[in-house]
Design an enzyme around this catalytic site. Sequence first.
Site, PDB file in Angstrom:
ATOM      1  N   LYS A 127      40.906  71.154 -33.648  1.00 54.13           N
ATOM      2  CA  LYS A 127      42.268  71.633 -33.968  1.00 54.13           C
ATOM      3  C   LYS A 127      42.158  73.105 -34.341  1.00 54.13           C
ATOM      4  O   LYS A 127      41.091  73.569 -34.756  1.00 54.13           O
ATOM      5  CB  LYS A 127      42.840  70.838 -35.144  1.00 54.13           C
ATOM      6  CG  LYS A 127      44.330  70.910 -35.270  1.00 54.13           C
ATOM      7  CD  LYS A 127      45.049  69.916 -34.359  1.00 54.13           C
ATOM      8  CE  LYS A 127      46.552  70.129 -34.391  1.00 54.13           C
ATOM      9  NZ  LYS A 127      47.273  69.089 -33.657  1.00 54.13           N
ATOM     10  N   ASP A 143      51.201  72.615 -30.904  1.00 49.27           N
ATOM     11  CA  ASP A 143      51.488  71.805 -32.099  1.00 49.27           C
ATOM     12  C   ASP A 143      52.674  72.515 -32.763  1.00 49.27           C
ATOM     13  O   ASP A 143      53.406  73.258 -32.081  1.00 49.27           O
ATOM     14  CB  ASP A 143      50.258  71.728 -33.020  1.00 49.27           C
ATOM     15  CG  ASP A 143      50.416  70.705 -34.154  1.00 49.27           C
ATOM     16  OD1 ASP A 143      50.223  69.510 -33.902  1.00 49.27           O
ATOM     17  OD2 ASP A 143      50.753  71.094 -35.292  1.00 49.27           O
ATOM     18  N   THR A 148      54.739  63.062 -26.599  1.00 46.01           N
ATOM     19  CA  THR A 148      54.481  62.591 -27.966  1.00 46.01           C
ATOM     20  C   THR A 148      55.675  61.789 -28.483  1.00 46.01           C
ATOM     21  O   THR A 148      55.507  60.696 -29.045  1.00 46.01           O
ATOM     22  CB  THR A 148      54.157  63.774 -28.894  1.00 46.01           C
ATOM     23  OG1 THR A 148      53.131  64.557 -28.278  1.00 46.01           O
ATOM     24  CG2 THR A 148      53.678  63.292 -30.247  1.00 46.01           C
ATOM     25  N   ASN A 165      59.693  69.560 -30.950  1.00 54.36           N
ATOM     26  CA  ASN A 165      59.277  68.911 -29.707  1.00 54.36           C
ATOM     27  C   ASN A 165      59.191  67.388 -29.841  1.00 54.36           C
ATOM     28  O   ASN A 165      59.764  66.644 -29.045  1.00 54.36           O
ATOM     29  CB  ASN A 165      57.929  69.493 -29.254  1.00 54.36           C
ATOM     30  CG  ASN A 165      57.346  68.732 -28.086  1.00 54.36           C
ATOM     31  OD1 ASN A 165      56.487  67.894 -28.257  1.00 54.36           O
ATOM     32  ND2 ASN A 165      57.856  68.993 -26.888  1.00 54.36           N
ATOM     33  N   SER A 200      47.947  65.104 -22.218  1.00 55.69           N
ATOM     34  CA  SER A 200      47.137  66.319 -22.039  1.00 55.69           C
ATOM     35  C   SER A 200      45.878  65.989 -21.240  1.00 55.69           C
ATOM     36  O   SER A 200      45.454  66.766 -20.378  1.00 55.69           O
ATOM     37  CB  SER A 200      46.720  66.900 -23.395  1.00 55.69           C
ATOM     38  OG  SER A 200      47.748  67.704 -23.925  1.00 55.69           O
TER      39      SER A 200
HETATM   40  P1  NDP Z   1      57.730  71.773 -33.687  1.00 54.77           P
HETATM   41  O1  NDP Z   1      57.299  73.086 -34.204  1.00 54.77           O
HETATM   42  O2  NDP Z   1      58.287  71.671 -32.331  1.00 54.77           O
HETATM   43  O3  NDP Z   1      58.786  71.111 -34.692  1.00 54.77           O
HETATM   44  C1  NDP Z   1      58.453  70.874 -36.023  1.00 54.77           C
HETATM   45  C2  NDP Z   1      59.684  70.316 -36.719  1.00 54.77           C
HETATM   46  O4  NDP Z   1      59.312  69.893 -38.032  1.00 54.77           O
HETATM   47  C3  NDP Z   1      60.789  71.339 -36.891  1.00 54.77           C
HETATM   48  O5  NDP Z   1      62.029  70.689 -36.915  1.00 54.77           O
HETATM   49  C4  NDP Z   1      60.474  71.932 -38.274  1.00 54.77           C
HETATM   50  O6  NDP Z   1      61.592  72.489 -38.941  1.00 54.77           O
HETATM   51  C5  NDP Z   1      59.971  70.725 -38.992  1.00 54.77           C
HETATM   52  N1  NDP Z   1      58.992  71.145 -40.018  1.00 54.77           N
HETATM   53  C6  NDP Z   1      57.803  71.741 -39.807  1.00 54.77           C
HETATM   54  N2  NDP Z   1      57.198  72.027 -40.969  1.00 54.77           N
HETATM   55  C7  NDP Z   1      58.027  71.581 -41.918  1.00 54.77           C
HETATM   56  C8  NDP Z   1      57.975  71.573 -43.332  1.00 54.77           C
HETATM   57  N3  NDP Z   1      56.916  72.086 -43.985  1.00 54.77           N
HETATM   58  N4  NDP Z   1      59.013  71.030 -44.008  1.00 54.77           N
HETATM   59  C9  NDP Z   1      60.072  70.501 -43.349  1.00 54.77           C
HETATM   60  N5  NDP Z   1      60.191  70.494 -42.004  1.00 54.77           N
HETATM   61  C10 NDP Z   1      59.180  71.020 -41.314  1.00 54.77           C
HETATM   62  O7  NDP Z   1      56.432  70.815 -33.841  1.00 54.77           O
HETATM   63  P2  NDP Z   1      56.126  69.455 -33.106  1.00 54.77           P
HETATM   64  O8  NDP Z   1      57.377  68.691 -32.909  1.00 54.77           O
HETATM   65  O9  NDP Z   1      55.258  69.743 -31.947  1.00 54.77           O
HETATM   66  O10 NDP Z   1      55.200  68.711 -34.187  1.00 54.77           O
HETATM   67  C11 NDP Z   1      55.747  67.871 -35.207  1.00 54.77           C
HETATM   68  C12 NDP Z   1      54.644  66.973 -35.766  1.00 54.77           C
HETATM   69  O11 NDP Z   1      54.072  66.177 -34.711  1.00 54.77           O
HETATM   70  C13 NDP Z   1      53.460  67.708 -36.408  1.00 54.77           C
HETATM   71  O12 NDP Z   1      52.952  66.923 -37.457  1.00 54.77           O
HETATM   72  C14 NDP Z   1      52.429  67.733 -35.281  1.00 54.77           C
HETATM   73  O13 NDP Z   1      51.106  67.874 -35.760  1.00 54.77           O
HETATM   74  C15 NDP Z   1      52.656  66.353 -34.681  1.00 54.77           C
HETATM   75  N6  NDP Z   1      52.191  66.167 -33.317  1.00 54.77           N
HETATM   76  C16 NDP Z   1      52.664  66.964 -32.300  1.00 54.77           C
HETATM   77  C17 NDP Z   1      52.230  66.755 -31.010  1.00 54.77           C
HETATM   78  C18 NDP Z   1      52.805  67.518 -29.857  1.00 54.77           C
HETATM   79  O14 NDP Z   1      52.490  67.153 -28.722  1.00 54.77           O
HETATM   80  N7  NDP Z   1      53.642  68.527 -30.081  1.00 54.77           N
HETATM   81  C19 NDP Z   1      51.187  65.757 -30.708  1.00 54.77           C
HETATM   82  C20 NDP Z   1      50.846  64.901 -31.822  1.00 54.77           C
HETATM   83  C21 NDP Z   1      51.313  65.148 -33.068  1.00 54.77           C
HETATM   84  P3  NDP Z   1      61.794  74.084 -38.974  1.00 54.77           P
HETATM   85  O15 NDP Z   1      62.154  74.470 -37.571  1.00 54.77           O
HETATM   86  O16 NDP Z   1      62.891  74.303 -39.963  1.00 54.77           O
HETATM   87  O17 NDP Z   1      60.488  74.642 -39.421  1.00 54.77           O
END
Ligand code: NDP
Length: 450
Positions: A131, A171, A215, A246, A382
């Site tokens: 990571k 991510d 995901t 995402n 992936s």
């Molecule tokens: P994005 O950046 O696309 O979206 C993240 C979302 O979570 C946004 O709505 C964001 O809000 C919110 N968020 C992030 N940090 C915080 C925080 N500290 N407090 C409150 N809200 C928060 O990321 P992804 O959708 O890609 O990833 C989301 C989760 O899924 C993560 O844990 C990631 O590790 C996991 N994941 C993702 C994969 C992928 O393929 N993308 C694969 C497997 C796991 P805001 O815009 O306001 O920050």
Amino acid sequence: MSTNGLHPNFQQHFDDMVAINPGETEFHQAVYEVMQSLAPIAGRVPEYAQWSILKRVCEPERQIIFRVPWVTDDGDVQIQRGFRVEFNSALGPYKGGLRFHPSVNLSIIKFLGFEQIFKNSLTGMPIGGGKGGSDFDPKGKSDTEIMRFCQSFMTELYRHIGEYTDVPAGDIGVGGRELGYLFGQYKRITNRYESGVLTGKGLSWGGSQVRTEATGYGTVYFAQEMLKERGESLEGRRVVVSGSGNVAIYAVEKVHQLGGTVVAISDSGGHVVDEKGIDLELLREVKEVRRGRLTDYVEARSSASHVSEGSIWQVPCDVALPCATQNELSAEDAHTLIRNGVKLVAEGANMPCEPGAIEAFKDAGVLYAPGKASNAGGVATSALEMQQNASRDSWGFEETEAALEEIMRDIHRNCVDTAAEYDCEGDYMAGANLAGYIKVADAMVAQGVI
Ligand code: NDP
């Protein structure tokens, strides 16, 4: 964090790991969760003890920390910190995403890399765990600032990655735009069109169909399998999905396709309740096209209201899908969900439920799936992208989605069967950790002490 409940054979390993990684609380939490599930194999497989597998698996093979200087549109020099933790290559090249978020530090990257080892093992694909990321905050930055940052980040990272070495992806904060700039700089520096070096690429330059959706879709497929196991389904279910990035967007889409209704979503500014069901087209327009906030969604939708105080988990639901970030669902939130009748919790995010929340779900008989199983569809797709790149092929949407669905069904079956084999029936966390760990441990034994 409570550390009661570790098998005595593991307690010393855990204490030693904490002592040499002080302050890395998220990493400690991830290791603890895995060790807690391994009790049924303690002492049963002498090779694991003899080859110190547990001790070695907690120590990354390589940790890289580097300076990332970049220049704002106003000409100011900014310095960020870059990370890549190459955790375990027993099953294949290191594989795992890059996160750009101001909260990123070594502990967060290590917890994510550690989880990734077992998740990747569960997919059945030949990929190791890693990571990376940076404390860079993409929010509010212009496209040219994002591009300069990505180029500077890759100017160091390129020497550590490669299709047979380490294959990053996206991510939090790293989507198609960022991956494009990262790939462009890699190609420029190395003078190689090495498609397999990154995944999550655009469809016209080596990306795979369904990777963007994978995901979120995969998490919902997994939840559906859990319900099927009990003779139930998602049809007519009221669902809450945290996040609006995402993973969340495509979880919402798949829930709606399978007959459920998502009534709430969130971002870091609060949550939105929409009793008519989230309007996916509007959500995608706001988040993916305008790069806007959920307040923009509410402005355009009369049935929706924005709540900036309190937790999204106060919204009553049958199914909860935490899809935002780590430790976003506390023990208190879990008790609220249970009081309101939640039946199933499947993690789309990595480690979103705090340990007390997981305990509460188990005690209340709520179906609970850990992210390393339920969100593995992203990395599995992936790996399908890597397969297409290696054979210079590209598959259609339907066949790729069918492959994803089958992978999620297989992971679900593996969790259920492994839990039963080790007398933990119905415990998806134990099943996922045991199945993921055993495969990695066997490969590590075969490959000797390295
Ligand atoms: P994005 O950046 O696309 O979206 C993240 C979302 O979570 C946004 O709505 C964001 O809000 C919110 N968020 C992030 N940090 C915080 C925080 N500290 N407090 C409150 N809200 C928060 O990321 P992804 O959708 O890609 O990833 C989301 C989760 O899924 C993560 O844990 C990631 O590790 C996991 N994941 C993702 C994969 C992928 O393929 N993308 C694969 C497997 C796991 P805001 O815009 O306001 O920050």
